[in-house]
Write a protein that holds these residues in place. Sequence first.
Motif, PDB file in Angstrom:
ATOM      1  N   GLN A 163       0.828  -1.210   0.000  1.00 33.19           N
ATOM      2  CA  GLN A 163       0.000   0.000   0.000  1.00 33.19           C
ATOM      3  C   GLN A 163       0.856   1.252   0.000  1.00 33.19           C
ATOM      4  OE1 GLN A 163      -2.508  -0.560   3.439  1.00 33.19           O
ATOM      5  NE2 GLN A 163      -3.840  -2.041   2.423  1.00 33.19           N
ATOM      6  N   VAL A 164       1.922   1.246   0.810  1.00 32.79           N
ATOM      7  CA  VAL A 164       2.834   2.388   0.851  1.00 32.79           C
ATOM      8  C   VAL A 164       3.512   2.568  -0.502  1.00 32.79           C
ATOM      9  CG1 VAL A 164       4.984   3.254   1.854  1.00 32.79           C
ATOM     10  CG2 VAL A 164       3.241   2.243   3.332  1.00 32.79           C
ATOM     11  N   VAL A 165       3.914   1.463  -1.096  1.00 22.78           N
ATOM     12  CA  VAL A 165       4.579   1.511  -2.407  1.00 22.78           C
ATOM     13  C   VAL A 165       3.627   2.062  -3.467  1.00 22.78           C
ATOM     14  CG1 VAL A 165       5.516   0.082  -4.269  1.00 22.78           C
ATOM     15  CG2 VAL A 165       6.219  -0.327  -1.906  1.00 22.78           C
ATOM     16  N   ALA A 166       2.372   1.616  -3.431  1.00 24.69           N
ATOM     17  CA  ALA A 166       1.387   2.080  -4.410  1.00 24.69           C
ATOM     18  C   ALA A 166       1.124   3.580  -4.256  1.00 24.69           C
ATOM     19  CB  ALA A 166       0.089   1.298  -4.247  1.00 24.69           C
ATOM     20  N   LYS A 167       1.039   4.052  -3.017  1.00 26.42           N
ATOM     21  CA  LYS A 167       0.816   5.481  -2.785  1.00 26.42           C
ATOM     22  C   LYS A 167       2.007   6.302  -3.271  1.00 26.42           C
ATOM     23  CE  LYS A 167      -2.256   4.978   1.209  1.00 26.42           C
ATOM     24  NZ  LYS A 167      -2.433   5.214   2.669  1.00 26.42           N
ATOM     25  N   THR A 168       3.204   5.825  -2.959  1.00 27.74           N
ATOM     26  CA  THR A 168       4.416   6.527  -3.408  1.00 27.74           C
ATOM     27  C   THR A 168       4.492   6.552  -4.918  1.00 27.74           C
ATOM     28  OG1 THR A 168       5.577   5.791  -1.408  1.00 27.74           O
ATOM     29  CG2 THR A 168       6.928   6.567  -3.247  1.00 27.74           C
ATOM     30  N   GLU A 169       4.156   5.441  -5.542  1.00 32.59           N
ATOM     31  CA  GLU A 169       4.175   5.341  -7.004  1.00 32.59           C
ATOM     32  C   GLU A 169       3.181   6.315  -7.624  1.00 32.59           C
ATOM     33  OE1 GLU A 169       4.690   1.541  -9.977  1.00 32.59           O
ATOM     34  OE2 GLU A 169       3.056   1.481  -8.512  1.00 32.59           O
ATOM     35  N   ALA A 170       2.009   6.449  -7.013  1.00 29.88           N
ATOM     36  CA  ALA A 170       0.991   7.363  -7.540  1.00 29.88           C
ATOM     37  C   ALA A 170       1.444   8.817  -7.418  1.00 29.88           C
ATOM     38  CB  ALA A 170      -0.322   7.155  -6.786  1.00 29.88           C
ATOM     39  N   ILE A 171       2.099   9.149  -6.302  1.00 31.69           N
ATOM     40  CA  ILE A 171       2.604  10.515  -6.101  1.00 31.69           C
ATOM     41  C   ILE A 171       3.674  10.845  -7.131  1.00 31.69           C
ATOM     42  CG2 ILE A 171       3.901  12.001  -4.530  1.00 31.69           C
ATOM     43  CD1 ILE A 171       2.495  10.552  -2.215  1.00 31.69           C
ATOM     44  N   LEU A 172       4.588   9.930  -7.348  1.00 33.80           N
ATOM     45  CA  LEU A 172       5.665  10.147  -8.327  1.00 33.80           C
ATOM     46  C   LEU A 172       5.104  10.282  -9.736  1.00 33.80           C
ATOM     47  CD1 LEU A 172       8.369   7.649  -7.018  1.00 33.80           C
ATOM     48  CD2 LEU A 172       8.374  10.143  -6.835  1.00 33.80           C
ATOM     49  N   SER A 173       4.068   9.493 -10.005  1.00 32.46           N
ATOM     50  CA  SER A 173       3.446   9.564 -11.332  1.00 32.46           C
ATOM     51  C   SER A 173       2.826  10.936 -11.572  1.00 32.46           C
ATOM     52  CB  SER A 173       2.375   8.479 -11.451  1.00 32.46           C
ATOM     53  OG  SER A 173       1.724   8.545 -12.704  1.00 32.46           O
ATOM     54  N   ARG A 174       2.173  11.497 -10.540  1.00 30.29           N
ATOM     55  CA  ARG A 174       1.569  12.824 -10.685  1.00 30.29           C
ATOM     56  C   ARG A 174       2.650  13.903 -10.852  1.00 30.29           C
ATOM     57  NH1 ARG A 174      -2.025  10.878  -6.628  1.00 30.29           N
ATOM     58  NH2 ARG A 174      -0.846  11.978  -4.998  1.00 30.29           N
ATOM     59  N   LEU A 175       3.738  13.741 -10.105  1.00 30.94           N
ATOM     60  CA  LEU A 175       4.834  14.710 -10.220  1.00 30.94           C
ATOM     61  C   LEU A 175       5.439  14.704 -11.621  1.00 30.94           C
ATOM     62  CD1 LEU A 175       6.661  14.207  -6.796  1.00 30.94           C
ATOM     63  CD2 LEU A 175       5.296  16.184  -7.517  1.00 30.94           C
ATOM     64  N   LYS A 176       5.561  13.534 -12.202  1.00 35.47           N
ATOM     65  CA  LYS A 176       6.122  13.428 -13.551  1.00 35.47           C
ATOM     66  C   LYS A 176       5.213  14.078 -14.586  1.00 35.47           C
ATOM     67  CE  LYS A 176       8.930   9.284 -12.883  1.00 35.47           C
ATOM     68  NZ  LYS A 176       9.139   7.872 -13.283  1.00 35.47           N
ATOM     69  N   LYS A 177       3.924  13.941 -14.373  1.00 37.74           N
ATOM     70  CA  LYS A 177       2.982  14.549 -15.305  1.00 37.74           C
ATOM     71  C   LYS A 177       3.034  16.073 -15.226  1.00 37.74           C
ATOM     72  CE  LYS A 177      -0.359  10.754 -15.526  1.00 37.74           C
ATOM     73  NZ  LYS A 177      -1.760  10.327 -15.250  1.00 37.74           N
ATOM     74  N   ASN A 178       3.301  16.578 -14.012  1.00 33.98           N
ATOM     75  CA  ASN A 178       3.354  18.028 -13.820  1.00 33.98           C
ATOM     76  C   ASN A 178       4.696  18.631 -14.227  1.00 33.98           C
ATOM     77  OD1 ASN A 178       0.740  18.015 -12.813  1.00 33.98           O
ATOM     78  ND2 ASN A 178       1.416  17.753 -10.686  1.00 33.98           N
ATOM     79  N   LYS A 179       5.697  17.792 -14.375  1.00 33.54           N
ATOM     80  CA  LYS A 179       7.034  18.279 -14.727  1.00 33.54           C
ATOM     81  C   LYS A 179       7.567  17.483 -15.908  1.00 33.54           C
ATOM     82  CE  LYS A 179       8.020  19.575  -9.943  1.00 33.54           C
ATOM     83  NZ  LYS A 179       8.928  19.415  -8.767  1.00 33.54           N
ATOM     84  N   LYS A 180       7.008  17.749 -17.064  1.00 33.83           N
ATOM     85  CA  LYS A 180       7.354  16.965 -18.246  1.00 33.83           C
ATOM     86  C   LYS A 180       8.813  17.153 -18.659  1.00 33.83           C
ATOM     87  CE  LYS A 180       2.722  16.841 -20.220  1.00 33.83           C
ATOM     88  NZ  LYS A 180       1.881  17.151 -21.389  1.00 33.83           N
ATOM     89  N   GLN A 181       9.330  18.365 -18.501  1.00 31.24           N
ATOM     90  CA  GLN A 181      10.714  18.576 -18.898  1.00 31.24           C
ATOM     91  C   GLN A 181      11.661  17.759 -18.008  1.00 31.24           C
ATOM     92  OE1 GLN A 181       8.663  21.116 -18.144  1.00 31.24           O
ATOM     93  NE2 GLN A 181       8.423  22.327 -20.027  1.00 31.24           N
ATOM     94  N   GLN A 182      11.419  17.785 -16.708  1.00 31.86           N
ATOM     95  CA  GLN A 182      12.255  17.033 -15.785  1.00 31.86           C
ATOM     96  C   GLN A 182      12.119  15.530 -16.026  1.00 31.86           C
ATOM     97  OE1 GLN A 182      11.574  18.152 -11.736  1.00 31.86           O
ATOM     98  NE2 GLN A 182      11.810  20.360 -12.159  1.00 31.86           N
ATOM     99  N   ALA A 183      10.892  15.099 -16.365  1.00 29.68           N
ATOM    100  CA  ALA A 183      10.680  13.676 -16.644  1.00 29.68           C
ATOM    101  C   ALA A 183      11.475  13.255 -17.865  1.00 29.68           C
ATOM    102  CB  ALA A 183       9.197  13.401 -16.867  1.00 29.68           C
ATOM    103  N   SER A 184      11.515  14.122 -18.888  1.00 31.40           N
ATOM    104  CA  SER A 184      12.276  13.809 -20.098  1.00 31.40           C
ATOM    105  C   SER A 184      13.758  13.709 -19.792  1.00 31.40           C
ATOM    106  CB  SER A 184      12.022  14.886 -21.153  1.00 31.40           C
ATOM    107  OG  SER A 184      12.794  14.633 -22.295  1.00 31.40           O
ATOM    108  N   THR A 185      14.287  14.626 -18.983  1.00 34.57           N
ATOM    109  CA  THR A 185      15.699  14.597 -18.599  1.00 34.57           C
ATOM    110  C   THR A 185      16.009  13.345 -17.796  1.00 34.57           C
ATOM    111  OG1 THR A 185      15.725  17.008 -18.507  1.00 34.57           O
ATOM    112  CG2 THR A 185      17.513  15.830 -17.386  1.00 34.57           C
ATOM    113  N   ALA A 186      15.133  13.008 -16.863  1.00 35.41           N
ATOM    114  CA  ALA A 186      15.346  11.816 -16.033  1.00 35.41           C
ATOM    115  C   ALA A 186      15.330  10.561 -16.873  1.00 35.41           C
ATOM    116  CB  ALA A 186      14.275  11.734 -14.951  1.00 35.41           C
TER     117      ALA A 186
END
Length: 243
Positions: A163-186
């Motif tokens: 459950q903790v892993v799923a919540k963390t994964e969902a948070i990271l997924s939202r952050l990536k969507k909000n920061k497309k440039q950083q996601a591309s660099t990563a």
Amino acid sequence: AAAATTTTAKNEEDGANKCKEEEEEETKKLIESGMEDIISQINEARRRCISCISSRVSRDCLAFITVGVPRIKLKYSMTGETAPKVPSSYVSSVLEPLKKHLLLAAAAAEGKGVDKEEDLQQQQQQQRGGGTGGANVCCRWLADAVIASVCSKYVVTAKELLQVVAKTEAILSRLKKNKKQQASTASSSSSSSSSQSMSDADKIRLQLQLDITAFASQVRVLLGSNYRLKELEDLEQLIMTKK
């Protein structure tokens, strides 16, 4: 007169015999009643003893799970660790308290003592790979109680981690969507490292799968390849649904 005397004597003898039989029957009933009470008290004492021993052994086994499982997340969360290939080190220790008590119980059932650490180690070497021998028969109640308790807690602890892993994964997924440039660099930087080919969440899930599979295998090595218990099956079902 002689015949009457003989008849009277016979009647008195029959009466005495009947009285004796009645007394014996009454004594027998009293003894049986007393034995039932004693047996009932022994069974109750046995039940309490079983509960006490199984609780203590379960606690000792669970100590490894409650510490080991949360460490999986610490090992793979943003650490760059490569994907796991073997079970965690804690898994091999989980059943050790149970093994020790089963061996001691088997020795006691056979009228043997285990007075030294060397004696215990020798018995463990003799039993390894071939089940628990006499303990598997004499103390199946202990094995079932402990395995059920450990598996139930293992399921709870594993679910909490997932459950903790799923919540963390969902948070990271939202952050990536909000920061497309950083996601591309990563993404471009991660392609240069083979350890990033699998996400941290997937590494954690894989490690948990390896751990539970290894634990279930150890249970069946200890208690037989055909060993079945609902709580163990529930634990195995958990990783099957997460594959």
